[in-house]
Motif scaffolding. Structure first.
Motif, PDB file in Angstrom:
ATOM      1  N   ILE A  59       0.365   5.312  -0.932  1.00 37.70           N
ATOM      2  CA  ILE A  59      -0.821   6.036  -1.394  1.00 37.70           C
ATOM      3  C   ILE A  59      -2.014   5.758  -0.484  1.00 37.70           C
ATOM      4  CG2 ILE A  59      -2.527   6.183  -3.264  1.00 37.70           C
ATOM      5  CD1 ILE A  59      -0.267   5.669  -5.251  1.00 37.70           C
ATOM      6  N   HIS A  60      -2.102   4.544   0.016  1.00 42.18           N
ATOM      7  CA  HIS A  60      -3.272   4.162   0.811  1.00 42.18           C
ATOM      8  C   HIS A  60      -3.127   4.526   2.279  1.00 42.18           C
ATOM      9  CE1 HIS A  60      -5.209   1.850  -2.471  1.00 42.18           C
ATOM     10  NE2 HIS A  60      -3.985   1.977  -2.936  1.00 42.18           N
ATOM     11  N   TYR A  61      -1.911   4.399   2.820  1.00 35.81           N
ATOM     12  CA  TYR A  61      -1.758   4.552   4.266  1.00 35.81           C
ATOM     13  C   TYR A  61      -0.829   5.675   4.686  1.00 35.81           C
ATOM     14  CZ  TYR A  61      -4.196   0.219   3.746  1.00 35.81           C
ATOM     15  OH  TYR A  61      -5.119  -0.709   3.375  1.00 35.81           O
ATOM     16  N   GLY A  62      -0.341   6.434   3.723  1.00 35.56           N
ATOM     17  CA  GLY A  62       0.402   7.633   4.090  1.00 35.56           C
ATOM     18  C   GLY A  62       1.668   7.372   4.882  1.00 35.56           C
ATOM     19  N   PHE A 144      -3.248  -4.524   0.350  1.00 39.90           N
ATOM     20  CA  PHE A 144      -4.319  -3.727   0.959  1.00 39.90           C
ATOM     21  C   PHE A 144      -4.456  -3.799   2.476  1.00 39.90           C
ATOM     22  CE2 PHE A 144      -6.376  -4.420  -3.388  1.00 39.90           C
ATOM     23  CZ  PHE A 144      -5.840  -3.242  -3.888  1.00 39.90           C
ATOM     24  N   GLY A 195      -1.582  17.273   3.149  1.00 42.89           N
ATOM     25  CA  GLY A 195      -2.906  17.100   2.537  1.00 42.89           C
ATOM     26  C   GLY A 195      -4.019  17.593   3.450  1.00 42.89           C
ATOM     27  N   PHE A 198      -4.680  21.462   3.268  1.00 39.79           N
ATOM     28  CA  PHE A 198      -5.053  22.146   2.021  1.00 39.79           C
ATOM     29  C   PHE A 198      -6.461  22.762   2.081  1.00 39.79           C
ATOM     30  CE2 PHE A 198      -2.096  19.268  -0.751  1.00 39.79           C
ATOM     31  CZ  PHE A 198      -1.000  19.962  -0.281  1.00 39.79           C
TER      32      PHE A 198
ATOM     33  N   GLN B  63      -2.409  13.693  -0.238  1.00 34.12           N
ATOM     34  CA  GLN B  63      -3.739  13.984  -0.773  1.00 34.12           C
ATOM     35  C   GLN B  63      -4.228  12.694  -1.413  1.00 34.12           C
ATOM     36  OE1 GLN B  63      -3.839  17.189  -3.623  1.00 34.12           O
ATOM     37  NE2 GLN B  63      -5.844  17.887  -2.905  1.00 34.12           N
ATOM     38  N   ALA B  64      -4.798  11.837  -0.593  1.00 39.87           N
ATOM     39  CA  ALA B  64      -5.102  10.467  -1.003  1.00 39.87           C
ATOM     40  C   ALA B  64      -6.156   9.901  -0.060  1.00 39.87           C
ATOM     41  CB  ALA B  64      -3.841   9.609  -0.954  1.00 39.87           C
ATOM     42  N   PHE B  66      -9.342   6.592   0.419  1.00 48.06           N
ATOM     43  CA  PHE B  66      -9.751   5.284  -0.074  1.00 48.06           C
ATOM     44  C   PHE B  66     -11.059   4.864   0.561  1.00 48.06           C
ATOM     45  CE2 PHE B  66      -8.758   2.464   3.523  1.00 48.06           C
ATOM     46  CZ  PHE B  66      -7.869   3.226   4.265  1.00 48.06           C
ATOM     47  N   ARG B 134     -11.316  -2.107  -3.151  1.00 49.63           N
ATOM     48  CA  ARG B 134     -10.585  -0.929  -2.721  1.00 49.63           C
ATOM     49  C   ARG B 134     -10.661   0.204  -3.744  1.00 49.63           C
ATOM     50  NH1 ARG B 134      -6.425   0.249   0.818  1.00 49.63           N
ATOM     51  NH2 ARG B 134      -7.818  -0.807   2.269  1.00 49.63           N
ATOM     52  N   THR B 136      -9.930   4.050  -4.595  1.00 43.87           N
ATOM     53  CA  THR B 136      -8.971   5.036  -4.076  1.00 43.87           C
ATOM     54  C   THR B 136      -8.905   6.245  -5.013  1.00 43.87           C
ATOM     55  OG1 THR B 136      -6.643   5.398  -3.435  1.00 43.87           O
ATOM     56  CG2 THR B 136      -7.023   3.860  -5.197  1.00 43.87           C
ATOM     57  N   PHE B 138      -6.176   9.653  -5.657  1.00 42.13           N
ATOM     58  CA  PHE B 138      -4.951  10.280  -5.153  1.00 42.13           C
ATOM     59  C   PHE B 138      -4.404  11.305  -6.130  1.00 42.13           C
ATOM     60  CE2 PHE B 138      -3.970   6.271  -7.229  1.00 42.13           C
ATOM     61  CZ  PHE B 138      -2.956   6.583  -8.104  1.00 42.13           C
ATOM     62  N   MET B 157      -9.624  -1.340  -7.248  1.00 39.86           N
ATOM     63  CA  MET B 157      -8.946  -2.633  -7.341  1.00 39.86           C
ATOM     64  C   MET B 157      -9.676  -3.595  -6.419  1.00 39.86           C
ATOM     65  SD  MET B 157      -5.105  -1.018  -7.143  1.00 39.86           S
ATOM     66  CE  MET B 157      -5.710   0.274  -6.051  1.00 39.86           C
ATOM     67  N   ALA B 191      -5.305   8.858   3.688  1.00 37.46           N
ATOM     68  CA  ALA B 191      -4.115   8.033   3.897  1.00 37.46           C
ATOM     69  C   ALA B 191      -3.413   8.359   5.214  1.00 37.46           C
ATOM     70  CB  ALA B 191      -3.150   8.228   2.719  1.00 37.46           C
ATOM     71  N   TYR B 194      -3.856   6.594   8.696  1.00 38.57           N
ATOM     72  CA  TYR B 194      -3.459   5.208   8.925  1.00 38.57           C
ATOM     73  C   TYR B 194      -1.967   5.122   9.262  1.00 38.57           C
ATOM     74  CZ  TYR B 194      -8.202   4.536   7.664  1.00 38.57           C
ATOM     75  OH  TYR B 194      -9.569   4.622   7.699  1.00 38.57           O
TER      76      TYR B 194
END
Ligand SMILES: Cc1ncc(COP(=O)(O)O)c(C=O)c1O
Ligand SMILES: Cc1ncc(COP(=O)(O)O)c(C=O)c1O
Lengths: 349, 349
Positions: A59-62, A144, A195, A198, B63-64, B66, B134, B136, B138, B157, B191, B194
């Motif tokens: 979710i954070h880094y794809g 993280f 993403g 879109f 689609q996320a 942070f 963090r 985020t 999503f 978080m 996301a 990264y």
């Protein structure tokens, strides 16, 4: 392979023959976890929630990839897959570029066959419908640091899909936003590519277009793909399509249509297509068809093409004049065991 | 705001003063769900697993987004945040480009304050350490169409973080892979950016470099960012840094250092930096420092810069000669309430 069957099939309440694309997920999924440098044992289990927290690294880094393919039923209720090895190979190409471990052929293909076999009642029978298959792999560590994950989940899920109604679309040649860049990840099916597309697509929708024809990142002068499909252009009686590159996904449908076209003695040229050459052909009356191709819709014809503030209206061909219609019919015929398969593409489950 | 406190604090077993970056997640998280066009009520609850399936749209379509920020404790155990409005604003810029709904200031900032207040015992006291935060958001629908999600989860978080040891790094000027492109998503913290950078970074690591200096996508001739940091170059007594653009993240640390530098009467120029000009300055002996800057490490100095097959070895400055050291000391002093805050950046919780 371990198989844990569901006790409560959702087929009591869901009709696979009446199911919009991607919404109803079939009874079972295949799950295989990667940890300590190796893949564990694949398990087929009831589809449902896992215990992921919102710190899931995917979710954070794809670091997440997927594939899309289909299973088809013929009139005898036999079930067929179409060129699944192609998806397996592309999956591992995506994995490499996303710094993810490759999946083995055994887990991917044998897992796939076992899953489709188990959920064969989910494969719809209605004409044009099919079972959409979604393999995916994603980073499943929960922390993280922006770094390569040490844990991954490989999953295969499926969902019955009605035929897309392929009404001819209005499409816009994009001259500002970019889908893919040399040295980037455009040739992969990684999560981030979708993403990112879109918002530009939403803007195009607000301007009255259904989809975007993506152009090169440097000058926005050459066709790349259309929406999430490869793009083909017919000028006169020749089909042009951009060669696959590191900004273009190597579509299975694209490759299959090229083969089917050549089998029909239609000339196909894998060449860069400039926007200028399209406008020229349009003005000379030789621009006959533009269509997208991909697993979800097979072929989608375009009726209007927007560029800057101009609209090119493509000729309305009769079905028997259209290469798009011809090629789609033949490809679907092969996929659904209605036609001979001279290429050896079909696999019976 | 609803608060459901944990009955089992993990502080019995985890020492926030001895906690590597990002690994131990604090007792509570804030969760807020978006559905039917609106945000629900934010809830602070024990951190843990949710019931997401592998069909979670964020995993498939990226689609996320942070943010990354920190809370600091001073000697009186008072807790401070640093410019959180900047992160809030950038979060919504990312959201817009990813076609996600904006989050409200109330949910983001008041949620943040309440969460940090509740978990204030997680903020470490050891010098150089802090509580990493963090936020985020999503896509949380579960289905397979590649389209804008109708449901989102917003979460905050936190995790105690030791000070990064900022040993001078070996860095490679990237001349093949691309992080960001005009018309793309490089200016956002989405996301996909990264995951796409991991493989090029891995290759650089295998060549003996710690990180990458990303260059422009067109010619690979101009500096963009370094790793997941903004980049600053000192030639003579002037600091240069690329202007923020649609391929460069608008870093809070970057902006803060520019202000601190100017406050110290150090000249800062926001200008494109060509690789050629760096090589020139190196040959003339005027290239004094190159450093990255970002929330995680504040400032990270580079000792060696690789380009094609050459290595430039930067001079080893004494701490009192280094702008990087001076600026870091002053910025950290402001963040941790050891120095005056002429800018009004600190917020006491
Ligand atoms: C970006 C993109 N291009 C092209 C395609 C077509 O590929 P295929 O024919 O393998 O489905 C897809 C996937 O459907 C895609 O996501
Ligand atoms: C790509 C990228 N550039 C730069 C930065 C620095 O931004 P900030 O100073 O706001 O942490 C970050 C985040 O840390 C980042 O991810």
């Amino acid at each position: 392979m371990e198989i844990k069957k569901t006790q409560h099939s959702k087929l009591d309440t869901i009709d696979p023959n009446n199911s919009p694309f991607g919404v109803n997920i079939s009874d079972h999924m295949l799950i295989c976890e990667y940890e300590n440098g190796q893949w564990g044992k694949p398990v087929i289990m009831p589809y449902g929630g896992m215990n992921y927290s919102p710190a899931l690294m995917a979710i954070h880094y794809g670091q997440a990839i997927f594939e899309g393919m289909k299973a088809y039923k013929d009139k005898n209720n036999d079930v067929f897959l179409f060129r699944p090895e192609k998806n397996f190979e592309r999956f591992n190409k995506s994995a490499e570029r996303l710094a993810m471990p490759p999946i083995t052929k055994e887990i991917f293909l044998e897992g796939l066959y076992a899953l489709i076999d188990l959920d064969r009642d989910w494969v719809p029978t209605k004409e044009g419908s099919s079972l959409y298959i979604r393999p995916t792999m994603f980073a499943s560590e929960e922390m993280f640091s922006a770094r390569i994950s040490n844990k991954y989940t490989f999953a295969i899920m499926t969902s019955p899909a009605n035929s897309y109604y392929d009404k001819p679309l209005k499409i816009k040649i994009e001259n500002h936003y970019t889908r893919a860049v040399s040295g980037g990840v455009g040739f992969t099916k990684c999560a981030g590519n979708y993403g990112a597309s879109f918002y530009p697509t939403l803007l195009a929708n607000q301007q009255g277009f259904d989809q975007i024809i993506w152009t090169d990142s440097q000058e926005h002068k050459y066709f790349e793909e259309s929406g999430t499909m490869n793009v083909m252009v017919r000028i006169g009686d020749i089909i042009y399509t951009p060669p696959v590159s590191n900004t273009i996904l190597n579509g299975v449908t694209r490759d299959s249509l090229i083969n089917v076209a050549r089998h029909n003695k239609i000339e196909v040229r894998e060449e860069r297509i400039s926007v200028d050459s399209i406008v020229n052909a349009y003005q000379q009356g030789t621009l006959k068809e533009i269509f997208g191709c991909g697993t979800a819709v097979v072929v989608n014809r375009y009726s209007h093409v927007g560029y800057n503030d101009n609209i090119m209206e493509l000729p309305t061909l009769k079905d028997e004049e259209s290469y798009a219609v011809l090629l789609k019919k033949q490809l679907v015929g092969i996929q659904t065991n209605e036609l001979d398969d001279p290429f050896g593409w079909r696999i019976k489950i």
